[in-house]
Design an enzyme around this catalytic site. Structure first.
Site, PDB file in Angstrom:
ATOM      1  N   HIS A 125       0.865  -1.178   0.000  1.00  0.00           N
ATOM      2  CA  HIS A 125       0.000   0.000   0.000  1.00  0.00           C
ATOM      3  C   HIS A 125       0.899   1.224   0.000  1.00  0.00           C
ATOM      4  O   HIS A 125       1.760   1.381   0.866  1.00  0.00           O
ATOM      5  CB  HIS A 125      -0.922   0.029   1.218  1.00  0.00           C
ATOM      6  CG  HIS A 125      -1.858   1.202   1.203  1.00  0.00           C
ATOM      7  ND1 HIS A 125      -3.120   1.140   0.632  1.00  0.00           N
ATOM      8  CD2 HIS A 125      -1.705   2.482   1.647  1.00  0.00           C
ATOM      9  CE1 HIS A 125      -3.707   2.320   0.743  1.00  0.00           C
ATOM     10  NE2 HIS A 125      -2.867   3.151   1.348  1.00  0.00           N
ATOM     11  N   CYS A 126       0.703   2.102  -0.969  1.00  0.00           N
ATOM     12  CA  CYS A 126       1.544   3.293  -1.118  1.00  0.00           C
ATOM     13  C   CYS A 126       0.801   4.526  -0.621  1.00  0.00           C
ATOM     14  O   CYS A 126      -0.183   4.956  -1.242  1.00  0.00           O
ATOM     15  CB  CYS A 126       1.943   3.476  -2.587  1.00  0.00           C
ATOM     16  SG  CYS A 126       3.026   4.896  -2.868  1.00  0.00           S
TER      17      CYS A 126
END
Length: 284
Positions: A125-126
């Site tokens: 997850h960025c």
């Protein structure tokens, strides 16, 4: 989950940094070195603008492209002769099932606690994209990082050149009038180039191994367990360097630098190195 919805501080910071780097590069570095309206100045400005546009467009696509959601109807078919690898839980050996989503997990899928759903071929997850990097947007994410590295290094070269080479505009601008711009740009570009350069190399390595960041971490643990048992761990999705590369970037070399994703399938199953051997469960 609606992509790109809501305010994101991290995305705002990225957009502000991109805008600052672009305007300082074109209207300060290029202008001071060559003169913006000179032939070399315009050539550099056009080239840098093209790189910046590709960087921004890929960034926007990476944010708004859904990384891949597990269909509510998905159930692994353990009797399918064409799908001989099924990922199972390390404890109990059951098929992987997400208690939070109440869904079976396809191969390489993982639950994201931030997005609150299972993501197909989840990498990570960025927070800088306010989105997960997964099956449907991994190539777009990788291409964005590549263009960002090119833009940062190009801007650094222009920054250095405009400082060290006598500017044709010295008679029009007082010495040090852009000192603050140069200092801020240097403080942004140097660490950003190093960080993004490392990040690009890291993901290129993962692509060549056909691994996600999560699978790399799981592989390290699996390798340690295998060594203790006297076995050799082999990543099941490693098809060889070239096959791994086209699995992400696509079979058409001309489209490798474009955010095209027509080559990807549903993300519910993947080719493995065990496709021509007897059925093999993979513990996860």
């Amino acid at each position: 989950m609606k992509r790109g919805s809501g305010f994101s501080f991290h995305v705002t910071v990225v957009i502000a940094a991109i805008a600052f780097i672009y305007f300082s590069t074109v209207f300060v570095f290029i202008d001071q070195w060559f003169g913006l309206w000179s032939s070399p100045g315009m050539l550099n400005a056009v080239f840098f603008t093209v790189v910046a546009v590709m960087c921004i467009s890929n960034y926007a696509l990476a944010i708004y492209t859904d990384p891949g959601q597990v269909p509510s109807s998905f159930v692994p078919d353990v009797e399918d002769p064409d799908n001989i690898v099924h990922e199972i839980k390390r404890k109990g050996g059951d098929l992987r099932y997400c208690q939070k989503c109440s869904l079976y997990k396809p191969p390489r899928a993982h639950h994201c606690r931030i997005c609150n759903r299972c993501i197909l071929r989840m990498d990570h997850h960025c927070v800088w994209m306010n989105n997960c990097v997964g099956h449907a947007n991994y190539k777009i994410f990788f291409i964005f990082v590549m263009y960002a590295v090119v833009a940062c290094i190009y801007s650094l070269v222009l920054l250095a050149g405009s400082i060290t080479i006598d500017s044709p505009k010295d008679d029009q601008q007082s010495e040090g009038s852009y000192r603050v711009v140069y200092i801020i740009s240097g403080l942004i570009l140097v660490p950003l180039s190093l960080a993004l350069g490392f990040f690009l190399c890291w993901h290129f390595y993962l692509i060549m191994q056909n691994k996600t960041t999560i699978e790399y971490q799981e592989g390290v643990r699996a390798m340690c367990v295998a060594e203790k048992g006297g076995y050799v761990y082999s990543h099941p999705y490693d098809l060889g360097a070239y096959e791994n590369l086209i699995a992400v970037l696509g079979p058409n070399v001309l489209c490798w630098l474009l955010p095209s994703t027509k080559h990807i399938d549903s993300g519910l199953r993947f080719r493995t190195s065990f496709d021509n051997v007897p059925r093999t469960p993979v513990s996860k």
